[in-house]
Design an enzyme around this catalytic site. Structure first.
Site, PDB file in Angstrom:
ATOM      1  CB  VAL A   1      41.713  47.390  57.787  1.00 34.42           C
ATOM      2  CG1 VAL A   1      41.996  46.650  56.726  1.00 34.42           C
ATOM      3  CG2 VAL A   1      42.711  47.191  59.065  1.00 34.42           C
ATOM      4  CB  CYS A   2      38.733  50.399  54.321  1.00 32.60           C
ATOM      5  SG  CYS A   2      40.158  51.464  52.996  1.00 32.60           S
ATOM      6  CB  ALA A   3      38.745  47.343  49.955  1.00 28.34           C
TER       7      ALA A   3
END
Length: 377
Positions: A72-74
């Site tokens: 998961v990232c932005a």
């Protein structure tokens, strides 16, 4: 076999079904600590992308071997880079969340709440990544949407699938934690837009006044009634809705595990007495078997096993700590001394919801980043 990227909708279903999940969040530590994906059986690890790329072999050893790893990232870009690095290191059970936290924040998951004696069906749209709850009420060929998020195509498509026409769009108050889609949805669907007039003194658009006792009716025979009840405290105009004598939509006044905050217009000291009067007097006069449906939730534990957020009013009067305070002074201290940080860009969001500002889509996404923070801690 290589794993395909995970969509926000697929992730939502896994979380509602309480599947075991392992998430590797590669955002900076500060962003992760402020806001991350929650779930009953979600295990999380935060390793920023730069640290992962410097020491991928050690990161590999920390990952589970017996379950899939979702990165998961932005916005999904850094996560893809992390997946590439991990695959080069020999990790096969890894993929990423498409669109990252932005997509997660914007996904709405519909959950059927139930039906009333007069034939109304009510759905709760759960915005898991933001803690927002909106509602779709159907009666025969007509529908009303309450506290719509800005992703209005979800409601329009739901109406099309169910062969109903959206007749009314209602905001229980002027929102400060997320951008309302109410006015835009009403305009596009040819529906009436309702908002409490005391919250709308500075808006730049036309609206129907949502006022105490003036019912909004659905169905050919108008047999399904949405009954507004003035319930100030979160805002000066906050108005709750009783749907067909069965459901109490409380907006941001009463949640399952907490109560609403009175300070997002900078008037905590002025509005705290209104909040107490609504919770301890107005709501006390209502039938105690009403099912409370709030506009937000704060913790994943507030979700029921079917993914809904709801509880009977009489249960909340027994279990919600915000409803157990004996004196006015104790209540005032509880509310004003325990306010969490204010929502991201709440002033700009209020101006946008008034129609005074019209930011672009990228700016709107940025403004809504982070948890909702509409409750007293």
């Amino acid at each position: 076999m290589a794993l395909t990227p995970l969509t926000a909708g697929e992730l939502a279903k896994k979380i509602v079904d309480r599947e075991d999940l392992f998430l590797l969040d590669v955002r900076p530590e500060e962003a992760f600590n402020d806001w991350s994906i929650e779930g009953h059986n979600v295990e999380k690890m935060n390793i920023p992308l730069s640290d992962l790329e410097k020491d991928v072999e050690n990161v590999k050893e920390e990952l589970p071997k017996n379950k899939n790893v979702y990165v998961v990232c932005a916005k999904g870009i850094s996560a893809q880079k992390a997946v590439d690095s991990l695959k080069k290191a020999g990790v096969e059970n890894v993929t990423y969340l498409e669109g990252g936290m932005t997509a997660w924040s914007e996904h709405l998951e519909p959950v059927k709440i139930g039906e009333t004696d007069n034939g109304a069906t009510i759905y709760q749209f759960v915005r898991l990544g933001k803690g927002c709850l909106s509602y779709f009420i159907m009666a025969e060929e007509e529908a009303a949407v309450v506290d719509a998020n800005r992703m209005i195509d979800v409601y329009k498509n739901f109406a099309t699938r169910n062969n109903v026409q959206i007749k009314a769009v209602i905001d229980t108050h002027l929102h400060a934690d997320h951008i309302s889609g109410g006015k835009k949805l009403a305009d596009q669907e040819g529906a009436q837009y309702w908002i409490p007039p005391k919250d709308a003194e500075e808006v730049t658009y036309d609206f129907q006044p949502l006022e105490d006792g003036k019912d909004i009716c659905l169905g050919k025979g108008e047999q399904v009634k949405i009954h507004p009840i003035y319930s100030p405290g979160h805002t000066i105009g906050s108005t709750s809705l009783i749907v067909d004598g069965s459901y109490l939509l409380t907006g941001d006044i009463l949640f399952v595990d907490s109560i609403g905050r009175p300070d997002l217009a900078g008037k905590a000291e002025d509005w705290v007495s209104d909040l107490r009067a609504t919770l301890y007097d107005r709501y006390r006069e209502l039938p105690d078997d009403l099912l409370v449906l709030p506009a937000h939730f704060g913790q994943i534990d507030e979700l029921n096993k079917d993914g809904s957020v709801a509880a009977k009013l009489n249960i909340l009067y027994k279990e919600n700590e915000g409803l157990q305070v004996e004196s006015n002074e104790q209540f005032r201290h509880m509310v004003t001394d325990n306010l969490p940080p204010q929502p991201n860009s709440y002033k700009e969001i209020r101006l946008t919801n008034m129609g005074k500002e019209n930011p672009g889509e990228d700016k709107k996404q940025e403004m809504e980043t982070g948890p909702n923070r509409c409750a007293v801690s």
